[in-house]
Design an enzyme around this catalytic site. Structure first.
Site, PDB file in Angstrom:
ATOM      1  CG  ASP A 101      29.559 -21.248-110.773  1.00  0.00           C
ATOM      2  OD1 ASP A 101      29.124 -20.332-111.491  1.00  0.00           O
ATOM      3  OD2 ASP A 101      30.760 -21.377-110.478  1.00  0.00           O
ATOM      4  CG  ASP A 139      33.072 -19.455-116.107  1.00  0.00           C
ATOM      5  OD1 ASP A 139      33.815 -19.866-117.006  1.00  0.00           O
ATOM      6  OD2 ASP A 139      32.013 -18.832-116.320  1.00  0.00           O
ATOM      7  CB  THR A 153      26.157 -19.491-114.835  1.00  0.00           C
ATOM      8  OG1 THR A 153      27.361 -18.903-115.311  1.00  0.00           O
ATOM      9  CG2 THR A 153      25.089 -19.366-115.914  1.00  0.00           C
ATOM     10  N   GLY A 154      26.789 -16.662-113.681  1.00  0.00           N
ATOM     11  CA  GLY A 154      26.872 -15.249-114.017  1.00  0.00           C
ATOM     12  C   GLY A 154      26.888 -15.004-115.511  1.00  0.00           C
ATOM     13  CE  LYS A 211      26.105 -17.643-110.035  1.00  0.00           C
ATOM     14  NZ  LYS A 211      27.229 -18.589-110.019  1.00  0.00           N
ATOM     15  CG  ASP A 215      34.005 -21.042-108.384  1.00  0.00           C
ATOM     16  OD1 ASP A 215      32.915 -20.710-108.910  1.00  0.00           O
ATOM     17  OD2 ASP A 215      35.092 -20.523-108.703  1.00  0.00           O
ATOM     18  CG  ASN A 260      29.073 -15.410-108.698  1.00  0.00           C
ATOM     19  OD1 ASN A 260      29.725 -16.337-108.206  1.00  0.00           O
ATOM     20  ND2 ASN A 260      28.976 -15.245-110.000  1.00  0.00           N
TER      21      ASN A 260
END
Length: 253
Positions: A10, A12, A44-45, A172, A195, A198
């Site tokens: 991930d 952020d 990642t988003g 994901k 973290d 998601n």
């Protein structure tokens, strides 16, 4: 030899510090992983618009799982797959956000577009992900429940005050599974680090799921291990401890 063949990171709150930087230590250990034959990818988003610079900084020529799995790249410049929300769904989500006076944004092929730049022309674009945020936790919780009640969309969050919406079944975890099929490996050969919620399905499904020290408590409970925070080189420590083991010169005791 590395303990896993694919490392899914991930961005952020995980690889990136709070000022959105990749530390020298994280770069060092990611390069050690790639030198050991590990495929390092982002999960990642973010979309390509806000991910490309990090991809280039690390000189990665690997697949990427973006927009919580709605956009998958085989390598830089080579798209593998995009999954679009319907235009009716975008109109419904937009109306819901406006009625709640929530902040909102979307990722289309053309752009990342937020509330202040949204025009009627945006409804003619193809969108892979739509997001909302509201500082009132009761309001954002109600919005999540409303969208989930429709039964046609995937709803998750990357912070307590937001929600992220994709096509049903897209996450994901589904994106990393797709990459595994591309590479001819299994999910048991994946180490994933994240973290927030998601990341939940991916952390549960990976061969080894590691939560950051700053992670949501539910994610920590679901993970196989917990590393330090994103401000304390948690990714670098996780690569050293879990991925490469003691066969490499140690940066951390």
């Amino acid at each position: 030899m590395a303990n896993y063949r694919l490392l899914a990171l991930d961005l952020d709150g995980t690889l990136l510090t709070e000022d959105k930087k990749i530390t020298a230590e994280a770069r060092e250990w990611i390069h050690r992983a790639t030198d050991a034959g590990v495929t390092v990818i982002f999960a990642t988003g973010r979309g390509v618009q806000t991910t490309k610079a990090f991809w280039e900084e690390l000189r990665l020529e690997t697949p990427m799982v973006l927009l919580n799995g709605a956009e998958i790249w085989r390598k830089p410049g080579q798209l593998e797959e995009r999954r679009y929300l319907s235009r009716d769904e975008i109109r419904k989500l937009h109306s819901l956000a406006v009625e709640a006076d929530a902040g909102y944004w979307g990722y289309s092929v053309e752009s990342l577009t937020g509330r202040k730049d949204w025009t009627d022309d945006m409804f003619e674009r193809d969108w892979m992900k739509f997001g909302m945020r509201h500082d009132d936790l009761d309001v954002i919780d109600r919005l999540r429940k409303t969208v989930r009640s429709w039964g046609t969309l995937e709803v998750t969050c990357s912070a307590p005050i937001n929600m992220e919406i994709s096509c049903k079944g897209i996450s994901k975890e589904s994106g990393v599974r797709h990459v595994c099929q591309m590479l001819g490996i299994g999910m048991e050969e994946v180490m994933a680090v994240g973290d927030n919620m998601n990341d939940f399905r991916l952390i549960q499904s990976a061969g080894l799921g590691i939560a950051m020290g700053n992670a949501d408590e539910k994610l920590k409970q679901a993970a196989d291990g917990v590393t330090s925070t994103n401000e304390e080189n948690g990714v670098a420590q996780a690569i050293q401890r879990y991925l490469l083991g003691d066969g490499h010169e140690r940066l951390y005791a």
